[in-house]
Enzyme design. Structure first.
Site: not given
Ligand code: CTP
Ligand code: CA
Length: 230
Positions: A33-36, A100
């Site tokens: 995943g990512n931090r958005s 994102a």
């Protein structure tokens, strides 16, 4: 200056906003995943609704309450995000891709939880590229006169400055506007504030001063509104 919330300049339009960060599963319990946080996308949805637009918000893994009067479609993966955006885009006068999407997903998803082995070895995760949603909807326009907005968080590197990289990205994607965030300083994720440069394919450039994500959202809708053919 922003026209602000009181002028219903988007009345009669349908806008599509994506927000959040996608997850790509490795197995039933793990993902990349990512931090958005989704904060800027949600601010865009709220701002558009306050200006009279009918709003569809495609939200990827966002833990924020649904904005009032907005149709929220929840997704997890980039493939699901793509399908939701492509389904809603033909009726949208504007599409803003604030989400994102993960650029890569595992080549295969294990049906069962991946287990540790006793010999201390680690699995190798092979990745494949995800579809580029912004590029797809910009190059195969699903509605005439549609205004398409992308985002770019850039740091600048040996190949170019933030604005050089963003200008190249705007051309590569084929969208009408690119919201450029200089993230060289770090600490933007989950922050209530933002600042940006808006680059337009028609050559216009607008500097949006540091302010709330709501004020940045209104500055983006100002640019979209002036480009809608009405
Ligand atoms: N985007 C998209 N689909 C993807 C990746 C990105 O629609 N698979 C959109 C994002 O929502 C954003 C814009 O494209 O509006 C730019 O995203 P960014 O990650 O900066 O672009 P990439 O082409 O993935 O380039 P990079 O290698 O810099 O990550
Ligand atoms: Ca990317």
């Amino acid at each position: 200056l922003s026209r602000g919330a009181s002028v219903p300049d988007l009345a009669g339009t349908h806008v599509l906003v994506s927000a959040g960060g996608t997850r790509e599963y490795l197995d039933p319990v793990r993902f990349l995943g990512n931090r958005s946080s989704g904060l800027q996308g949600y601010a865009l949805a709220r701002a558009a609704a306050s200006r009279g637009a009918e709003v569809t918000l495609v939200a990827a893994n966002v833990s924020l309450p649904d904005p009032a009067g907005v149709k929220v479609v929840r997704v997890e993966t980039t493939a699901e995000l793509r399908d939701a955006v492509v389904a809603a885009a033909p009726s949208a006068d504007a599409v803003v891709m604030a989400a994102a999407p993960a650029d890569f997903r595992p080549l295969g998803v294990s049906d069962a939880k991946i287990k540790k082995s006793d010999d201390g070895s680690s699995p190798t995760i092979e990745l494949q590229q995800n579809p580029d949603i912004l590029k797809e909807i910009s190059q195969h326009r699903l509605r005439d006169g549609q205004v398409i907005v992308g985002f770019a968080a850039e740091t600048g590197d040996s190949t170019g400055s933030v604005l050089e990289l963003a200008t190249a990205k705007l051309a590569r994607k084929g969208c009408d506007l690119l919201v450029v965030n200089d993230v060289s300083g770090g600490a933007v994720f989950g922050s209530p504030d933002n600042e940006a440069v808006l680059l337009a394919a028609d050559g216009e450039r607008v500097d949006v001063p540091r302010g709330s994500k709501s004020s940045v959202a209104h500055a983006i809708w100002d640019q979209v509104s002036s480009r809608l053919s009405r």
